[in-house]
Design a protein around this motif. Structure first.
Motif, PDB file in Angstrom:
ATOM      1  N   VAL A 139       8.420  31.280  40.436  1.00 15.06           N
ATOM      2  CA  VAL A 139       8.838  30.390  41.607  1.00 15.06           C
ATOM      3  C   VAL A 139       7.821  29.337  40.826  1.00 15.06           C
ATOM      4  O   VAL A 139       6.304  29.274  40.465  1.00 15.06           O
ATOM      5  N   ALA A 140       8.107  28.089  41.218  1.00 12.53           N
ATOM      6  CA  ALA A 140       7.214  26.902  40.620  1.00 12.53           C
ATOM      7  C   ALA A 140       7.506  25.610  42.093  1.00 12.53           C
ATOM      8  O   ALA A 140       9.022  25.313  41.845  1.00 12.53           O
ATOM      9  N   TRP A 141       6.514  24.881  42.200  1.00 12.60           N
ATOM     10  CA  TRP A 141       6.158  23.970  43.344  1.00 12.60           C
ATOM     11  C   TRP A 141       6.005  22.609  42.910  1.00 12.60           C
ATOM     12  O   TRP A 141       4.895  22.317  41.833  1.00 12.60           O
ATOM     13  N   PHE A 142       6.736  21.344  43.391  1.00 11.05           N
ATOM     14  CA  PHE A 142       6.709  19.953  42.989  1.00 11.05           C
ATOM     15  C   PHE A 142       7.323  19.596  44.692  1.00 11.05           C
ATOM     16  O   PHE A 142       7.834  20.212  45.040  1.00 11.05           O
ATOM     17  N   THR A 143       6.071  18.193  44.461  1.00  7.23           N
ATOM     18  CA  THR A 143       6.731  17.478  45.582  1.00  7.23           C
ATOM     19  C   THR A 143       8.164  16.133  45.653  1.00  7.23           C
ATOM     20  O   THR A 143       7.825  15.752  44.501  1.00  7.23           O
ATOM     21  N   ASP A 144       8.975  15.807  45.962  1.00  4.65           N
ATOM     22  CA  ASP A 144       9.768  14.693  46.701  1.00  4.65           C
ATOM     23  C   ASP A 144       7.896  13.623  46.772  1.00  4.65           C
ATOM     24  O   ASP A 144       7.506  13.695  47.329  1.00  4.65           O
TER      25      ASP A 144
ATOM     26  N   ILE B  44      13.874  29.309  34.830  1.00  2.00           N
ATOM     27  CA  ILE B  44      12.783  28.477  35.488  1.00  2.00           C
ATOM     28  C   ILE B  44      11.939  27.971  34.423  1.00  2.00           C
ATOM     29  O   ILE B  44      11.369  26.158  34.738  1.00  2.00           O
ATOM     30  N   ALA B  45      11.764  28.007  33.388  1.00  2.00           N
ATOM     31  CA  ALA B  45      10.697  27.995  31.711  1.00  2.00           C
ATOM     32  C   ALA B  45      11.764  26.548  31.431  1.00  2.00           C
ATOM     33  O   ALA B  45      10.672  25.062  31.782  1.00  2.00           O
ATOM     34  N   GLY B  46      13.196  26.503  31.611  1.00  2.00           N
ATOM     35  CA  GLY B  46      13.951  25.290  31.028  1.00  2.00           C
ATOM     36  C   GLY B  46      13.849  23.781  31.857  1.00  2.00           C
ATOM     37  O   GLY B  46      13.621  22.933  31.914  1.00  2.00           O
ATOM     38  N   SER B  47      14.115  24.585  33.240  1.00  2.00           N
ATOM     39  CA  SER B  47      14.499  23.825  34.642  1.00  2.00           C
ATOM     40  C   SER B  47      12.978  22.883  34.876  1.00  2.00           C
ATOM     41  O   SER B  47      12.571  21.664  34.843  1.00  2.00           O
TER      42      SER B  47
ATOM     43  N   VAL C 298       9.520  18.591  34.243  1.00  2.00           N
ATOM     44  CA  VAL C 298       8.064  17.562  33.298  1.00  2.00           C
ATOM     45  C   VAL C 298       8.650  16.618  32.885  1.00  2.00           C
ATOM     46  O   VAL C 298       8.123  16.123  32.712  1.00  2.00           O
ATOM     47  N   SER C 299       9.566  16.553  31.933  1.00  2.00           N
ATOM     48  CA  SER C 299      10.042  15.452  30.431  1.00  2.00           C
ATOM     49  C   SER C 299      11.109  14.198  31.308  1.00  2.00           C
ATOM     50  O   SER C 299      10.586  12.755  31.390  1.00  2.00           O
ATOM     51  N   ARG C 300      10.504  13.975  32.556  1.00  2.00           N
ATOM     52  CA  ARG C 300      11.251  13.077  33.516  1.00  2.00           C
ATOM     53  C   ARG C 300      10.084  12.829  34.644  1.00  2.00           C
ATOM     54  O   ARG C 300      10.529  12.336  35.533  1.00  2.00           O
ATOM     55  N   GLY C 301       9.472  12.983  34.207  1.00  2.00           N
ATOM     56  CA  GLY C 301       7.770  12.694  34.822  1.00  2.00           C
ATOM     57  C   GLY C 301       7.370  13.600  36.145  1.00  2.00           C
ATOM     58  O   GLY C 301       6.653  13.094  36.862  1.00  2.00           O
ATOM     59  N   VAL C 302       8.167  14.651  36.267  1.00  2.00           N
ATOM     60  CA  VAL C 302       8.252  15.901  37.959  1.00  2.00           C
ATOM     61  C   VAL C 302       6.604  16.055  37.448  1.00  2.00           C
ATOM     62  O   VAL C 302       5.696  16.914  36.271  1.00  2.00           O
TER      63      VAL C 302
END
Length: 86
Positions: free
Chosen positions: A68-73, A32-35, A40-44
């Motif tokens: 677990v980590a969350w982000f939005t589309d 998960i840390a790598g993902s 993040v490096s792609r702007g997420v």
């Protein structure tokens, strides 16, 4: 309908989108840390929730050890990454 390897993914077009406050799609990841770092490096940007004690990178560790980590589309849907313990 999309087939990715042996997995079927069904996507339904809707007339009006109403983003939900819960995860609507999630992926199991081995690191998960790598993902998170790769996204993040792609702007997420990862979502932070008050009161659950997420790490600096936005990852929350459950009482059972899963992470677990969350982000939005772009439409505001909540997506997640999970690294299962053990």
């Amino acid at each position: 309908m999309v087939r990715n390897g042996g997995t079927m993914i069904r996507v339904t077009a809707v007339e009006k989108l109403v983003p939900q406050p819960f995860t609507v799609l999630g992926w199991a990841v081995a690191d998960i840390a790598g993902s998170v770092a790769a996204l993040v490096s792609r702007g997420v940007e990862f979502v932070r929730y008050d009161g659950i004690g997420q790490a600096d990178n936005g990852v929350w560790t459950t009482p059972g050890g899963d992470q677990v980590a969350w982000f939005t589309d772009p439409d505001g849907n909540v997506l997640s990454l999970t690294e299962f313990s053990g």
